[in-house]
Design a protein around this motif. Structure first.
Motif, short mmCIF file in Angstrom:
data_model
loop_
_atom_site.label_atom_id
_atom_site.label_comp_id
_atom_site.label_asym_id
_atom_site.label_seq_id
_atom_site.Cartn_x
_atom_site.Cartn_y
_atom_site.Cartn_z
N HIS A 197 7.78 64.07 0.93
CA HIS A 197 6.43 64.42 0.95
C HIS A 197 6.41 65.90 1.41
O HIS A 197 5.89 66.61 2.41
CB HIS A 197 6.47 63.67 2.62
N HIS A 254 13.09 65.11 1.03
CA HIS A 254 14.53 64.24 1.37
C HIS A 254 15.52 65.00 0.39
O HIS A 254 15.63 64.80 -0.99
CB HIS A 254 14.11 63.08 0.93
N GLU A 274 11.43 63.51 9.64
CA GLU A 274 10.48 62.13 10.09
C GLU A 274 11.54 60.75 10.44
O GLU A 274 11.07 59.74 11.02
CB GLU A 274 9.59 61.57 8.98
N HIS A 275 12.90 60.83 10.24
CA HIS A 275 13.68 59.75 10.35
C HIS A 275 14.28 59.77 11.99
O HIS A 275 14.87 58.58 12.21
CB HIS A 275 14.71 59.72 9.45
ZN ZN Z 1 10.08 59.88 3.80
#
Ligand code: ZN
Ligand code: FAD
Ligand code: 2HG
Length: 467
Positions: free
Chosen positions: A376, A383, A422-423
């Motif tokens: 993203h 990532h 985001e994780h």
């Molecule tokens: Zn992602």
């Protein structure tokens, strides 16, 4: 067994209390099977009152409890250790209300994200949170991890999509914060405290979610970049020329495209030339505007030398095929040997520089390693994954996880970035919390934790480092 737990087992009955190894097994393994847990039992309450009974019993017995939604998380946040309970929210799966005029939907925590999207759509509204695991992750898990995904550019991450929460506190009391208000400046924001806390401050049992007008049309394209740096100019152009209706801006590297085409049925590279970097862009809006804006901005980007080619979807099926490449490259990485994963954020303007520096640093550390950076980038969220070097055993490669992580996360920190975009933190990144969060931030977080969970029963070992 502590009498409070024995009473709880009786209250929940056989459908709500699983303690046989075969029944518990699916709850004790993370989706990537990298982490394995153990538990006293898995409890499956069917409503908020039963969740409250679980927490009251754990509080009384001093037993740790690990909330679990779809168990799709990436950081071992939902994995228990022996002697703890897994609290599955799966049976809290009702959509309680949809109000198209207010633009709100009230869902219980165990609702599957795809079902929430469908319920909104049935009322002519959009719930825009969208991610690869949407067929199995839950709203409770999305909010607990403040999930991001594919549409954050335009609609924000889970936090921005939540108006109110119902939360069961550590001692079993229920906080009814199910408000549908767009504005409410009455003291500290308790809702935002629980969002992103990964089950360490309370258990989310229901949420009021924000809905949006259902976009009439979407326009989707895969653009081949002139080089990695050009993604910045293309992003700025796309945001401006689309009047900020750009919903997705996803980076796809050559290695990922090749892997998707090789391993995932239905994936096809639309270009004849093997471009090093592509971007998947999507715009939404009404009438012909999205398609016209996309076509015009791609033509201008081509003329400016930012992109060298573009494949625009002429139908929903073609758009789905482009998205399949994006989702496929995640699935395909598993077929390319073992993976080391980093979910990082840097300022958008530093994305190309970060990818170059991190690739060089990891290659110097582990010759032959294959950087697999994607994601993203419109949000500055890369990532930055690595694939096993050819000829190296998977176990030897995975043994280097810590050293790679250090190099990558130190670079991220030097860019003013975050080691978890985001994780979340879960159990696998608590060491990074100790290293990169300031002592003051950790002290404030620990103070909040002590206030809301004085006996330390809520997801013990997640988020905060020991000490
Ligand atoms: Zn992602
Ligand atoms: P779980 O995995 O069950 O739990 C996650 C954490 O939340 C745990 O700490 C757990 O204890 C806690 N928790 C769960 N439910 C509750 C609750 N009701 N109350 C309090 N705490 C709770 N994430 C992104 O952000 N963006 C992506 O693009 C993205 N893509 C993904 C793609 C794939 C293929 C997969 C497998 C995962 C992806 N993820 C992504 C990871 C993402 O965090 C999860 O998919 C999702 O948000 C977690 O929801 P879950 O219900 O599975 O939660
Ligand atoms: C995505 O964006 C997910 O597809 C998963 O966040 C990323 O598994 C990964 O590395």
């Amino acid at each position: 067994m502590h009498p409070a737990l024995a009473r709880l087992r009786t209250r929940l009955g056989p459908a709500g209390w699983l303690d046989q190894p075969a029944a518990m097994a699916p709850y004790l393994e993370e989706s990537r099977a990298r982490h394995h847990g153990a538990a006293l039992a898995v409890v499956r309450p069917a409503d908020t009152a039963a969740v409250a009974a679980v927490l009251a019993a754990c509080h009384e017995a001093g037993v740790g409890m690990v909330p679990q939604g779809g168990n799709t998380g990436r950081c071992a946040g939902a994995l228990p250790t022996a002697g703890q309970l897994v609290l599955s929210l799966a049976r809290l799966d009702r959509i309680r209300a949809v109000d198209a005029l207010d633009g709100s939907l009230t869902a219980e925590a165990g609702c599957i994200l795809a079902d929430v999207q469908a319920a909104a759509r049935a009322h002519g509204r959009l719930f825009p949170l969208s991610l690869g695991a949407e067929g199995s992750c839950t709203i409770g898990g999305n909010l607990a991890t403040n999930a991001g995904g594919l549409n954050v550019l335009r609609y924000g991450s889970a936090r921005a999509l939540c108006l109110g929460l119902e939360v069961v506190l550590a001692d079993g009391r229920v906080w009814d914060g199910l408000r549908r208000l767009r504005k409410d400046n009455t003291g500290y924001d308790l809702r935002d405290l629980f969002i992103g806390s990964e089950g360490t401050l309370g258990v989310i049992t229901a949420a009021v979610l924000r809905l949006f007008p259902l976009p009439e049309r979407r326009a989707t394209a895969l653009a081949a970049l002139a080089d990695l740096d050009a993604c910045l100019a293309l992003l700025a152009r796309a945001r401006h020329a689309s009047a900020d209706t750009l919903t997705s801006f996803e980076l796809l590297p050559r290695i990922g495209l090749d892997a998707a085409v090789r391993h995932v049925p239905g994936c096809r590279d639309p270009f004849d030339v093997a471009h090093a970097w592509c971007v998947l862009l999507e715009l939404d809006g009404a009438g012909d505007a999205p398609a016209a804006r996309l076509e015009a901005l791609l033509a201008d980007a081509l003329a400016a030398g930012e992109i060298v080619d573009a494949a625009t979807a002429a139908s929903e099926a073609q758009a789905a095929a482009l998205w399949r490449l994006r989702e496929g490259l995640v699935e395909a990485q598993r077929h390319e040997g073992a993976s080391i994963k980093h979910d990082v954020a840097v300022p958008v303007s530093r994305v190309p520089e970060f990818i170059r520096q991190a690739s060089a640093a990891c290659t110097a550390l582990l010759p032959g390693v294959r950087p697999y950076p994607f994601g993203h980038v419109g949000d500055g969220n890369v990532h930055f994954n690595l694939s096993q070097p050819p000829g190296m055993a998977a176990a030897d490669f995975l043994a280097c996880w810590g050293r790679c992580e250090r190099v990558v996360h130190d670079l991220v920190a030097a860019c003013g970035g975050s080691f978890s975009a985001e994780h979340g933190v879960g159990r696998s990144k608590t060491g990074e919390m100790a290293r990169y969060k300031s002592p003051l931030e950790l002290e404030l977080m620990r103070g909040i934790k002590r206030t809301l969970d004085p006996r330390g029963i809520l997801n013990p070992g997640a988020v905060l480092p020991p000490g």
